[in-house]
Design an enzyme around this catalytic site. Structure first.
Site, PDB file in Angstrom:
ATOM      1  NE  ARG A   1      -3.105   0.057   3.113  1.00  0.00           N
ATOM      2  CZ  ARG A   1      -2.514   0.339   4.281  1.00  0.00           C
ATOM      3  NH1 ARG A   1      -1.985   1.531   4.480  1.00  0.00           N
ATOM      4  NH2 ARG A   1      -2.458  -0.567   5.230  1.00  0.00           N
TER       5      ARG A   1
ATOM      6  CE1 TYR B   1     -16.686   9.869 -15.386  1.00  0.00           C
ATOM      7  CE2 TYR B   1     -16.259  10.048 -13.034  1.00  0.00           C
ATOM      8  CZ  TYR B   1     -16.598   9.292 -14.141  1.00  0.00           C
ATOM      9  OH  TYR B   1     -16.861   7.952 -13.986  1.00  0.00           O
TER      10      TYR B   1
ATOM     11  CG  ASP C   1     -10.061  14.961 -15.482  1.00  0.00           C
ATOM     12  OD1 ASP C   1      -9.418  14.339 -16.356  1.00  0.00           O
ATOM     13  OD2 ASP C   1     -11.018  14.463 -14.862  1.00  0.00           O
TER      14      ASP C   1
ATOM     15  CE  LYS D   1     -12.942   6.473 -17.935  1.00  0.00           C
ATOM     16  NZ  LYS D   1     -13.324   7.774 -17.426  1.00  0.00           N
TER      17      LYS D   1
END
Ligand SMILES: *Cc1c(COP(=O)(O)O)cnc(C)c1O
Length: 373
Positions: A47, A99, A171, A196
């Site tokens: 992590r 978004y 973004d 994406k």
């Protein structure tokens, strides 16, 4: 180095143990340390960080021209982790067209976390300037925006943010570093849904933040990722890294195909509007031409009539698939008002297209038969 070369060679040294050209995936969740937890090999626990993720972060920061990058489990994981590093009572400015789940986050969660939120039309520089407050800590830009393809002037937004010492995050999911370089235009942070175009094959979820400076903000974000846990897995890091290798050549073809589709649809009787920043008719075309080297593979259209006509077109396509998400090799179409329900602000007759890498003639023929039926 040019971006095509960088995409192939960034963080691509052969594995020192074996000479493997394709990098190994380190699935280990834990790494040997000394008896008093002394770090022996640079890693402790998955992590925190791991070698496969390190490679991806190095490649992403080189591609965006930043000093550091952090990868997350998803674009939303990156977005929320960033927002949660702000102090309570911070003021954040968001664009009207953004978004859908970023909108849900600022409507439903940010007020609970004691943030102040303003929503502005970021196509209008005066509206951004006007929204700035002394306690503004973050200005959120998405350009081109999802799904209306609105364009924000990054230089102007950076100037507004920096006038009160706020950070500007862009973004860059739609444009990618191949076509738009927000850090060079004044942004402090670039966000991607690597699900994406970076991944590019509709088979991996991820997100990233790339930072202009590797300073306290990087340390804060690193710490927040460890605590909040939205970290990119080794296997997903490997898949995104693999996708990055072909990003520039895929983006060229996505953009050429999208422009051909946009031009064809602009002359179609059944189409009311085409939103593609590469078309001179687009209201953001001048700014987009200034800050982008090409216009990407996404576009949206308004179908003449209303919701019923738009859904009927989506029902008639044969090559385009009805599916959410974007940026994969295959062409996708989506009625966003249905997909975003019940939080949608998208027009009821809007269809969003993610133009893939098929031959553009086939794509245009498919859309025209669906529109003209
Ligand atoms: C998909 C998307 C996101 C969210 O990313 P996930 O990986 O789905 O969490 C954020 N911004 C834009 C522009 C997107 O298209």
């Amino acid at each position: 180095m040019k971006i095509e070369t960088l995409a192939i060679h960034a963080a691509a040294d052969p594995d020192p143990e074996t000479g493997a050209i394709s990098p190994p995936i380190y699935l280990s969740t834990t790494f040997e340390h000394g008896p008093a937890s002394e770090e022996l090999h640079g890693y402790t626990y998955v992590r925190d960080k791991n070698p496969t993720q390190d490679r991806l972060e190095e490649a992403l920061s080189l591609l965006e021209g930043g000093e550091g990058a952090l990868v997350y489990s998803s674009g939303m994981g990156a977005a929320i982790t960033l927002l949660l590093t702000l102090d309570p009572d911070s003021h954040v400015i968001f664009p009207e067209d953004v978004y859908a789940h970023v909108r849900v986050a600022h409507e439903q969660y940010l007020p609970k976390w004691n943030f102040q939120v303003s929503v502005v039309d970021m196509q209008d520089q005066k509206a951004i300037d006007h929204a700035i407050r002394p306690n503004t800590k973050l200005v959120w830009v998405e350009t081109p925006s999802n799904p209306r393809m609105q364009i924000t002037d990054i230089v102007g937004a950076a100037r507004a943010a920096h006038s009160v010492g706020a950070f500007l995050v862009v973004d860059n999911t739609f444009a990618t570093p191949v076509f738009q370089r927000p850090l060079e235009l004044g942004a402090d942070i670039v966000l991607h849904s690597t699900t994406k175009y970076c991944g590019g094959h509709s088979d991996v979820q991820g997100g990233c933040l790339v930072l202009r400076k590797r300073d306290q903000l990087y340390d804060k974000l690193f710490h927040a990722r460890v605590v909040l846990g939205a970290v990119c897995s080794p296997f997903n890091s490997w898949l995104v890294l693999r996708g990055l290798r072909t990003l520039p050549c895929r983006m060229e073809k996505h953009a050429a195909n999208a422009l051909a589709v946009a031009k064809a649809l602009e002359t179609c009787e059944s189409v009311e509007r085409v939103f593609y920043p590469g078309l001179p008719s687009h209201p953001g075309h001048a700014i987009a031409s200034n800050q982008m080297s090409n216009f990407g593979g996404m576009l949206s259209i308004l179908v003449k009539g209303g919701r019923e006509q738009a859904v009927a077109v989506a029902a008639r396509v044969k090559l385009f698939r009805n599916a959410t998400s974007l940026g994969g090799v295959e062409s996708l179409i989506e009625h966003r008002a249905s997909a975003e329900h019940p939080h949608s602000k998208s027009p009821e007759n809007l269809l969003r297209l993610s133009v893939g890498l098929e031959n553009p003639d086939d794509l245009i023929a498919d859309l025209l038969q669906a529109l003209n039926a």
